[in-house]
Design a protein around this motif. Structure first.
Motif, PDB file in Angstrom:
ATOM      1  N   ASP A  11      33.934  27.425 -25.207  1.00 49.17           N
ATOM      2  CA  ASP A  11      34.339  26.058 -25.543  1.00 49.17           C
ATOM      3  C   ASP A  11      33.131  25.218 -25.954  1.00 49.17           C
ATOM      4  O   ASP A  11      33.203  24.465 -26.927  1.00 49.17           O
ATOM      5  CB  ASP A  11      35.059  25.392 -24.367  1.00 49.17           C
ATOM      6  N   LEU A  12      32.041  25.343 -25.231  1.00 48.53           N
ATOM      7  CA  LEU A  12      30.815  24.619 -25.579  1.00 48.53           C
ATOM      8  C   LEU A  12      30.339  25.018 -26.974  1.00 48.53           C
ATOM      9  O   LEU A  12      30.014  24.151 -27.792  1.00 48.53           O
ATOM     10  CB  LEU A  12      29.706  24.907 -24.562  1.00 48.53           C
ATOM     11  N   ILE A  13      30.333  26.301 -27.240  1.00 53.32           N
ATOM     12  CA  ILE A  13      29.856  26.780 -28.538  1.00 53.32           C
ATOM     13  C   ILE A  13      30.776  26.307 -29.663  1.00 53.32           C
ATOM     14  O   ILE A  13      30.310  25.847 -30.700  1.00 53.32           O
ATOM     15  CB  ILE A  13      29.677  28.308 -28.524  1.00 53.32           C
ATOM     16  N   ARG A  14      32.079  26.378 -29.444  1.00 50.44           N
ATOM     17  CA  ARG A  14      33.022  25.877 -30.460  1.00 50.44           C
ATOM     18  C   ARG A  14      32.805  24.384 -30.721  1.00 50.44           C
ATOM     19  O   ARG A  14      32.820  23.936 -31.871  1.00 50.44           O
ATOM     20  CB  ARG A  14      34.466  26.132 -30.033  1.00 50.44           C
ATOM     21  N   GLU A  15      32.593  23.614 -29.667  1.00 48.60           N
ATOM     22  CA  GLU A  15      32.359  22.174 -29.808  1.00 48.60           C
ATOM     23  C   GLU A  15      31.094  21.906 -30.631  1.00 48.60           C
ATOM     24  O   GLU A  15      31.087  21.056 -31.522  1.00 48.60           O
ATOM     25  CB  GLU A  15      32.223  21.544 -28.421  1.00 48.60           C
ATOM     26  N   LYS A  16      30.038  22.659 -30.357  1.00 53.06           N
ATOM     27  CA  LYS A  16      28.772  22.457 -31.066  1.00 53.06           C
ATOM     28  C   LYS A  16      28.882  22.925 -32.521  1.00 53.06           C
ATOM     29  O   LYS A  16      28.296  22.317 -33.417  1.00 53.06           O
ATOM     30  CB  LYS A  16      27.621  23.152 -30.347  1.00 53.06           C
ATOM     31  N   ILE A  17      29.634  23.973 -32.758  1.00 54.68           N
ATOM     32  CA  ILE A  17      29.870  24.427 -34.133  1.00 54.68           C
ATOM     33  C   ILE A  17      30.612  23.336 -34.909  1.00 54.68           C
ATOM     34  O   ILE A  17      30.272  23.037 -36.057  1.00 54.68           O
ATOM     35  CB  ILE A  17      30.624  25.773 -34.162  1.00 54.68           C
ATOM     36  N   THR A  18      31.597  22.722 -34.271  1.00 56.95           N
ATOM     37  CA  THR A  18      32.328  21.616 -34.908  1.00 56.95           C
ATOM     38  C   THR A  18      31.381  20.461 -35.222  1.00 56.95           C
ATOM     39  O   THR A  18      31.462  19.859 -36.300  1.00 56.95           O
ATOM     40  CB  THR A  18      33.486  21.151 -34.002  1.00 56.95           C
ATOM     41  N   ASP A  19      30.469  20.158 -34.302  1.00 61.01           N
ATOM     42  CA  ASP A  19      29.483  19.098 -34.542  1.00 61.01           C
ATOM     43  C   ASP A  19      28.628  19.421 -35.774  1.00 61.01           C
ATOM     44  O   ASP A  19      28.368  18.546 -36.610  1.00 61.01           O
ATOM     45  CB  ASP A  19      28.563  18.911 -33.326  1.00 61.01           C
ATOM     46  N   ILE A  20      28.202  20.665 -35.885  1.00 59.36           N
ATOM     47  CA  ILE A  20      27.392  21.083 -37.039  1.00 59.36           C
ATOM     48  C   ILE A  20      28.210  20.953 -38.320  1.00 59.36           C
ATOM     49  O   ILE A  20      27.730  20.416 -39.324  1.00 59.36           O
ATOM     50  CB  ILE A  20      26.868  22.527 -36.872  1.00 59.36           C
ATOM     51  N   LEU A  24      27.335  18.639 -41.498  1.00 57.44           N
ATOM     52  CA  LEU A  24      27.126  19.252 -42.812  1.00 57.44           C
ATOM     53  C   LEU A  24      28.061  18.654 -43.863  1.00 57.44           C
ATOM     54  O   LEU A  24      27.662  18.463 -45.017  1.00 57.44           O
ATOM     55  CB  LEU A  24      27.311  20.771 -42.738  1.00 57.44           C
ATOM     56  N   ALA A  25      29.279  18.334 -43.476  1.00 52.99           N
ATOM     57  CA  ALA A  25      30.218  17.714 -44.416  1.00 52.99           C
ATOM     58  C   ALA A  25      29.685  16.349 -44.868  1.00 52.99           C
ATOM     59  O   ALA A  25      29.760  16.011 -46.054  1.00 52.99           O
ATOM     60  CB  ALA A  25      31.597  17.573 -43.778  1.00 52.99           C
ATOM     61  N   LEU A  26      29.139  15.583 -43.948  1.00 53.77           N
ATOM     62  CA  LEU A  26      28.554  14.289 -44.308  1.00 53.77           C
ATOM     63  C   LEU A  26      27.309  14.467 -45.176  1.00 53.77           C
ATOM     64  O   LEU A  26      27.111  13.735 -46.154  1.00 53.77           O
ATOM     65  CB  LEU A  26      28.237  13.480 -43.052  1.00 53.77           C
ATOM     66  N   LEU A  27      26.472  15.445 -44.842  1.00 57.62           N
ATOM     67  CA  LEU A  27      25.287  15.718 -45.665  1.00 57.62           C
ATOM     68  C   LEU A  27      25.692  16.137 -47.080  1.00 57.62           C
ATOM     69  O   LEU A  27      25.053  15.732 -48.053  1.00 57.62           O
ATOM     70  CB  LEU A  27      24.408  16.785 -45.010  1.00 57.62           C
ATOM     71  N   ASP A  28      26.758  16.925 -47.183  1.00 60.84           N
ATOM     72  CA  ASP A  28      27.247  17.326 -48.507  1.00 60.84           C
ATOM     73  C   ASP A  28      27.684  16.108 -49.321  1.00 60.84           C
ATOM     74  O   ASP A  28      27.453  16.048 -50.532  1.00 60.84           O
ATOM     75  CB  ASP A  28      28.418  18.313 -48.383  1.00 60.84           C
ATOM     76  N   GLN A  29      28.312  15.147 -48.648  1.00 59.63           N
ATOM     77  CA  GLN A  29      28.732  13.922 -49.338  1.00 59.63           C
ATOM     78  C   GLN A  29      27.517  13.117 -49.807  1.00 59.63           C
ATOM     79  O   GLN A  29      27.477  12.655 -50.943  1.00 59.63           O
ATOM     80  CB  GLN A  29      29.597  13.050 -48.414  1.00 59.63           C
ATOM     81  N   ILE A  30      26.529  12.982 -48.925  1.00 54.99           N
ATOM     82  CA  ILE A  30      25.324  12.233 -49.284  1.00 54.99           C
ATOM     83  C   ILE A  30      24.580  12.941 -50.416  1.00 54.99           C
ATOM     84  O   ILE A  30      24.029  12.300 -51.306  1.00 54.99           O
ATOM     85  CB  ILE A  30      24.406  12.043 -48.050  1.00 54.99           C
ATOM     86  N   ALA A  31      24.605  14.276 -50.407  1.00 49.64           N
ATOM     87  CA  ALA A  31      23.880  15.061 -51.423  1.00 49.64           C
ATOM     88  C   ALA A  31      24.455  14.889 -52.825  1.00 49.64           C
ATOM     89  O   ALA A  31      23.793  15.242 -53.808  1.00 49.64           O
ATOM     90  CB  ALA A  31      23.882  16.542 -51.036  1.00 49.64           C
ATOM     91  N   LEU A  32      25.640  14.335 -52.934  1.00 51.98           N
ATOM     92  CA  LEU A  32      26.221  14.057 -54.252  1.00 51.98           C
ATOM     93  C   LEU A  32      25.507  12.898 -54.953  1.00 51.98           C
ATOM     94  O   LEU A  32      25.626  12.733 -56.160  1.00 51.98           O
ATOM     95  CB  LEU A  32      27.719  13.745 -54.124  1.00 51.98           C
ATOM     96  N   THR A  33      24.763  12.133 -54.178  1.00 50.69           N
ATOM     97  CA  THR A  33      24.025  10.990 -54.711  1.00 50.69           C
ATOM     98  C   THR A  33      22.826  11.490 -55.519  1.00 50.69           C
ATOM     99  O   THR A  33      22.094  12.362 -55.043  1.00 50.69           O
ATOM    100  CB  THR A  33      23.514  10.105 -53.545  1.00 50.69           C
ATOM    101  N   PRO A  34      22.600  10.959 -56.701  1.00 53.68           N
ATOM    102  CA  PRO A  34      21.398  11.337 -57.454  1.00 53.68           C
ATOM    103  C   PRO A  34      20.141  11.003 -56.637  1.00 53.68           C
ATOM    104  O   PRO A  34      20.123  10.029 -55.876  1.00 53.68           O
ATOM    105  CB  PRO A  34      21.479  10.484 -58.721  1.00 53.68           C
ATOM    106  N   ALA A  59      22.862  23.047 -33.015  1.00 53.03           N
ATOM    107  CA  ALA A  59      22.429  24.443 -33.145  1.00 53.03           C
ATOM    108  C   ALA A  59      21.515  24.817 -31.984  1.00 53.03           C
ATOM    109  O   ALA A  59      21.602  25.926 -31.439  1.00 53.03           O
ATOM    110  CB  ALA A  59      21.718  24.655 -34.483  1.00 53.03           C
ATOM    111  N   GLN A  60      20.673  23.883 -31.598  1.00 48.48           N
ATOM    112  CA  GLN A  60      19.762  24.107 -30.474  1.00 48.48           C
ATOM    113  C   GLN A  60      20.520  24.269 -29.160  1.00 48.48           C
ATOM    114  O   GLN A  60      20.171  25.107 -28.335  1.00 48.48           O
ATOM    115  CB  GLN A  60      18.794  22.920 -30.365  1.00 48.48           C
ATOM    116  N   ASN A  61      21.578  23.483 -28.963  1.00 50.49           N
ATOM    117  CA  ASN A  61      22.390  23.622 -27.745  1.00 50.49           C
ATOM    118  C   ASN A  61      23.012  25.005 -27.659  1.00 50.49           C
ATOM    119  O   ASN A  61      23.024  25.620 -26.585  1.00 50.49           O
ATOM    120  CB  ASN A  61      23.489  22.558 -27.709  1.00 50.49           C
ATOM    121  N   ILE A  62      23.520  25.486 -28.776  1.00 49.17           N
ATOM    122  CA  ILE A  62      24.069  26.852 -28.815  1.00 49.17           C
ATOM    123  C   ILE A  62      22.965  27.846 -28.484  1.00 49.17           C
ATOM    124  O   ILE A  62      23.145  28.763 -27.692  1.00 49.17           O
ATOM    125  CB  ILE A  62      24.675  27.154 -30.204  1.00 49.17           C
ATOM    126  N   CYS A  63      21.819  27.643 -29.094  1.00 50.14           N
ATOM    127  CA  CYS A  63      20.683  28.538 -28.900  1.00 50.14           C
ATOM    128  C   CYS A  63      20.272  28.595 -27.433  1.00 50.14           C
ATOM    129  O   CYS A  63      20.104  29.674 -26.868  1.00 50.14           O
ATOM    130  CB  CYS A  63      19.514  28.065 -29.769  1.00 50.14           C
TER     131      CYS A  63
END
Length: 168
Positions: A11-20, A24-34, A59-63
């Motif tokens: 459960d902890l790992i699934r939660e942290k994967i969801t956080d990642i 990443l989805a937000l970073l992908d949105q920001i990366a659309l900016t020139p 990722a570190q928490n999973i690690c």
């Protein structure tokens, strides 16, 4: 892993994967900016840096969890944890090295926030978030392998006890 059940908190790992994945989805949105627009927008820069911190810390928490529960080692640093996962074959050596770099990047963001070159943040956001995606994939593969092995070992124990029985 030698026959002992690993007490992995899925459960902890699934939660942290969801956080990642959310970061990443937000970073992908920001990366659309020139790039030039990004470099002129402090809100986007701050948002990108924060999402990197969130994703790398998840990722570190999973690690840390897997280093303690599977490798049975305590890392000396954020970066060392990923080395342990690579050495223990929980993730590939190549990915471990890339995650070591990500951990160092996280440290730079956290401890020297004002000194980070925003064009490097942009470059990493555009080109290197795939390492986090790959990290999730390798962690999921490892967990699937462990679960299947534990299930198989448990099934062999239970079926082994009933094989000698005959209907009568």
């Amino acid at each position: 892993m030698g026959g002992k059940k690993l007490y992995i908190n899925h459960d902890l790992i699934r939660e942290k994967i969801t956080d990642i994945e959310k970061a990443l989805a937000l970073l992908d949105q920001i990366a659309l900016t020139p790039e030039q627009d990004f470099l002129e927008d402090q809100i986007l820069i701050s948002g990108a840096k924060y999402q990197f911190i969130l994703s790398i810390e998840a990722a570190q928490n999973i690690c840390n969890h897997l280093a303690a529960r599977v490798a049975r080692e305590a890392p000396d640093s954020y970066a060392d944890c990923f080395r342990i996962l690579g050495k223990s074959r929980i993730i590939s050596q190549e990915l471990a090295q890339k995650m070591v770099s990500m951990a160092k990047f996280r440290n730079l963001l956290v401890h020297q926030y004002g000194k980070v070159d925003d064009s490097i943040v942009y470059r990493i956001m555009k080109n290197d978030t795939g390492d986090l995606v790959r990290y999730i994939q390798e962690i999921k593969l490892f967990l699937k392998t462990v679960s299947e092995k534990e299930w198989k070992d448990g099934k062999e124990k239970t079926t082994g006890d009933s094989r000698g029985e005959k209907e009568g």
